[in-house]
Design an enzyme around this catalytic site. Structure first.
Site, PDB file in Angstrom:
ATOM      1  N   ASP A   1       0.826  -1.121  -0.132  1.00  0.00           N
ATOM      2  CA  ASP A   1      -0.092  -0.240   0.185  1.00  0.00           C
ATOM      3  C   ASP A   1       1.273   1.306  -0.097  1.00  0.00           C
ATOM      4  OD1 ASP A   1      -2.124   1.410   0.678  1.00  0.00           O
ATOM      5  OD2 ASP A   1      -1.372   2.102   2.549  1.00  0.00           O
TER       6      ASP A   1
ATOM      7  N   ASP B   1      -0.021   5.101   0.532  1.00  0.00           N
ATOM      8  CA  ASP B   1      -0.034   5.826   1.933  1.00  0.00           C
ATOM      9  C   ASP B   1      -0.263   5.659   3.753  1.00  0.00           C
ATOM     10  OD1 ASP B   1       0.403   7.817  -0.175  1.00  0.00           O
ATOM     11  OD2 ASP B   1      -2.077   8.007  -0.140  1.00  0.00           O
TER      12      ASP B   1
ATOM     13  N   ASP C   1       0.889   9.898   6.243  1.00  0.00           N
ATOM     14  CA  ASP C   1      -0.728  10.039   5.508  1.00  0.00           C
ATOM     15  C   ASP C   1      -1.397  10.677   6.880  1.00  0.00           C
ATOM     16  OD1 ASP C   1      -3.014   9.731   4.256  1.00  0.00           O
ATOM     17  OD2 ASP C   1      -3.712   7.875   5.546  1.00  0.00           O
TER      18      ASP C   1
ATOM     19  N   TYR D   1      -6.155  13.554   1.849  1.00  0.00           N
ATOM     20  CA  TYR D   1      -5.473  12.956   0.212  1.00  0.00           C
ATOM     21  C   TYR D   1      -3.724  14.048   0.075  1.00  0.00           C
ATOM     22  CZ  TYR D   1      -9.781  11.731  -0.182  1.00  0.00           C
ATOM     23  OH  TYR D   1     -11.005  10.873  -0.220  1.00  0.00           O
TER      24      TYR D   1
ATOM     25  N   THR E   1      -2.754   1.356  -4.184  1.00  0.00           N
ATOM     26  CA  THR E   1      -2.723   3.315  -4.092  1.00  0.00           C
ATOM     27  C   THR E   1      -4.185   3.386  -4.113  1.00  0.00           C
ATOM     28  OG1 THR E   1      -2.822   4.661  -3.448  1.00  0.00           O
ATOM     29  CG2 THR E   1      -1.704   4.655  -5.192  1.00  0.00           C
TER      30      THR E   1
ATOM     31  N   GLN F   1      -6.990   5.721  -5.242  1.00  0.00           N
ATOM     32  CA  GLN F   1      -6.820   8.035  -4.927  1.00  0.00           C
ATOM     33  C   GLN F   1      -8.015   7.932  -5.557  1.00  0.00           C
ATOM     34  OE1 GLN F   1      -4.308   9.226  -3.710  1.00  0.00           O
ATOM     35  NE2 GLN F   1      -2.843   6.950  -3.161  1.00  0.00           N
ATOM     36  N   SER F   2      -8.767   7.793  -4.942  1.00  0.00           N
ATOM     37  CA  SER F   2     -10.915   8.100  -4.747  1.00  0.00           C
ATOM     38  C   SER F   2     -10.881   9.836  -5.052  1.00  0.00           C
ATOM     39  CB  SER F   2     -11.343   6.976  -4.095  1.00  0.00           C
ATOM     40  OG  SER F   2     -11.380   7.950  -2.753  1.00  0.00           O
TER      41      SER F   2
HETATM   42 MG   LIG Z   1      -2.392   3.293   3.329  1.00  0.00          MG
END
Ligand SMILES: [Mg+2]
Length: 194
Positions: A10, A12, A18, A22, A53, A55-56
């Site tokens: 993964d 972030d 993180d 975002y 990952t 990334q929405s």
């Molecule tokens: Mg994560």
């Protein structure tokens, strides 16, 4: 010929901080201090290293696909400076509650869906049973377990809060829970020497 083995990472909260939601700007991307060493070790052990990952933010109109690519350029560069190689990066820009077409759909690529896993398997044909998933969220664990990988939860990022507050509700359990990415890689090395 012996099949290759792979480690899915993964991004972030696993490779990089993180803290602020975002990450849409390379300036906000900061590796954890141990990520270079961890990935170099995986490279040396002969693992393919993939980043997977969600990334929405793209579907949610917070940033664009090109922004993700700039962040990944920085990630690759910063890791490269430490001698670490990522073999491939897969990202999912989808979210069903998003506003931006064509990304505002429920898509298999979004973890815990297995779309990114399937793409990697098709492209690289690695040995699933000898491969791992490392991440800081429950979705990473579900992704890993459903794919047939050994799933390792790290306590960086969202991991600590998720593990201590939510683990009783988890249908899928991580195979191992460790402090961070470097501890996860040391564990993999130990499991190999058994
Ligand atoms: Mg994560």
């Amino acid at each position: 010929m012996d099949f290759k083995k792979a480690v899915f990472l993964d991004r972030d909260g696993t490779i990089n901080f993180d803290e602020n939601g975002y990450i849409n700007n390379p300036d906000d991307f900061q590796l954890f201090s141990f990520s270079g060493e961890a990935i170099v070790t995986l490279n040396e052990m002969g693992y393919l290293v993939f980043v997977v990952t969600n990334q929405s933010g793209v579907a949610r109109n917070l940033y664009k696909v090109e922004d993700i690519e700039l962040v990944h350029k920085k990630m690759t560069k910063n890791l490269g400076e430490k001698g670490a190689i990522i073999d491939d990066i897969f990202f999912s820009p989808y979210h069903k509650k998003g506003a931006v077409e064509p990304y505002n759909i429920d898509h298999e690529d979004r973890k815990p869906g297995l779309g990114m896993f399937k793409k990697a398997l098709k492209k690289y044909n690695f040995n699933i049973k000898k491969s791992f998933m490392i991440g800081d969220r429950y979705a990473d664990i579900v992704f890993g377990k459903k794919a047939g990988l050994t799933a390792i939860l790290v306590l960086t990022g969202n991991g600590e809060r998720a593990f201590y507050k939510k683990r009783k509700e988890w249908e899928y359990k991580p195979d191992f829970v460790v402090r961070n990415l470097l501890s996860a890689v040391k564990l993999i090395s130990k499991l190999e020497s058994k």
